[in-house]
Design an enzyme around this catalytic site. Sequence first.
Site, PDB file in Angstrom:
ATOM      1  N   LYS A 321      16.423 -11.932   7.587  1.00 21.90           N
ATOM      2  CA  LYS A 321      15.247 -11.122   7.253  1.00 21.90           C
ATOM      3  C   LYS A 321      14.065 -12.011   6.850  1.00 21.90           C
ATOM      4  O   LYS A 321      14.221 -13.124   6.359  1.00 21.90           O
ATOM      5  CB  LYS A 321      15.582 -10.130   6.134  1.00 21.90           C
ATOM      6  CG  LYS A 321      16.564  -9.032   6.555  1.00 21.90           C
ATOM      7  CD  LYS A 321      15.895  -7.948   7.381  1.00 21.90           C
ATOM      8  CE  LYS A 321      16.871  -6.891   7.883  1.00 21.90           C
ATOM      9  NZ  LYS A 321      17.187  -5.876   6.886  1.00 21.90           N
ATOM     10  N   ARG A 356      26.169  -6.489   7.323  1.00 24.02           N
ATOM     11  CA  ARG A 356      25.677  -6.384   8.705  1.00 24.02           C
ATOM     12  C   ARG A 356      24.965  -7.693   9.027  1.00 24.02           C
ATOM     13  O   ARG A 356      23.942  -8.021   8.412  1.00 24.02           O
ATOM     14  CB  ARG A 356      24.733  -5.193   8.845  1.00 24.02           C
ATOM     15  CG  ARG A 356      24.211  -4.974  10.263  1.00 24.02           C
ATOM     16  CD  ARG A 356      23.316  -3.749  10.317  1.00 24.02           C
ATOM     17  NE  ARG A 356      22.863  -3.476  11.672  1.00 24.02           N
ATOM     18  CZ  ARG A 356      21.776  -4.003  12.247  1.00 24.02           C
ATOM     19  NH1 ARG A 356      21.019  -4.837  11.546  1.00 24.02           N
ATOM     20  NH2 ARG A 356      21.452  -3.705  13.491  1.00 24.02           N
TER      21      ARG A 356
END
Length: 377
Positions: A321, A356
């Site tokens: 991210k 994830r």
Amino acid sequence: MAEILREAALRRGLLPSGARLRLRPDGLLWGESAARLADAGVARPLAGGPGAFTTVEIIARSGEAIHLIGPVPLGIAAEWSAGEGLADAFEAEMLALTAARAPLCGLPQGRPLVMGIVNVTPDSFSDGGDFAERDVAVDHAFELLMQGADILDIGGESTRPGADPVPVDEELRRVVPVIEGIRRRAGAKRPVISVDTRRPDVMRAALDAGADIVNDVTGLKDPESRRIVAEAGVPAMLMHMRGEPQSMQGEAVYDFSPLQVLEEIEARVLEAERDGIARARMIVDPGIGFAKNARHNLEVLARLGLLHGLRCPVLLGVSRKRFIGLLSREEPAKQRVPGSLAAALAGIEQGVQILRVHDVAETAQALKIWAAVAGER
């Protein structure tokens, strides 16, 4: 704006009548220490799993005021709650934190599960175009299984901040053949597959093609999505997000993001429950990076344990991210693996049940070492 009141000590009469109580498990232990202290009554098991917590942070909302108390030992917290007339609320929260979570498609919740990402997209923020062709995507899926993935997450639309929506027909064209290809090649082995989509038509087609789980970034906001999941009887992953991918970062305004994220996910969970989806089939995801800036991401990560109060397994997606680069040296997505592992293990320390990730082999190795150090097997 909410008023945040940080209390250094417990005292009678702290909260107005009618305050809503939340508990964040803290002081987590693992392995032999967790079992020994749980047996002694000093700690309580977290989500029925191998971890145990010895203290709780008490977070209470009363109108616009948010009170942060502790963390404090469990016995003291229970005594204080009783004195405040919140004994029933405290016990309900403790039950939610300690109740065992149901297996997910036959996968036990006694260890962290790894969900491997298969983006069948040309424009995903991290690996757009790498696996856009069906055969390449199927090959990649089986490589992730060999590396240790417990679940394969197949997605045909990028929902990164600012991403344009993909026509439903195009998303179907990308996703369905890959799910069918995995099923054909796997035969009777049947790996667990989730479909990452916010479109009811794609959910229906993916489930017909052999998907086991629906992973919806909107938290099943669409009533038709809830109907499809309820009728199919499959698990669903409900993520926190505000607005649409194109505009969601404009809605990253919070007074106290950990509590507001919890409250907004809870609203989705209750909505899904009312429409016939059992709580035991829901997984919650705080939506790191979705309608949140870097500060919000860190605040939510620091208090992830609050989500256990929803009585659902918690999924964490921090892989590659943007906030990782912002906190480091602005590395591009594929160079954020070390930061991804650090954030993932911080989540595991708070009892997150599912990760994830893009980098399955690296994550699986990190989890094995973490478990060995923690005394888990």
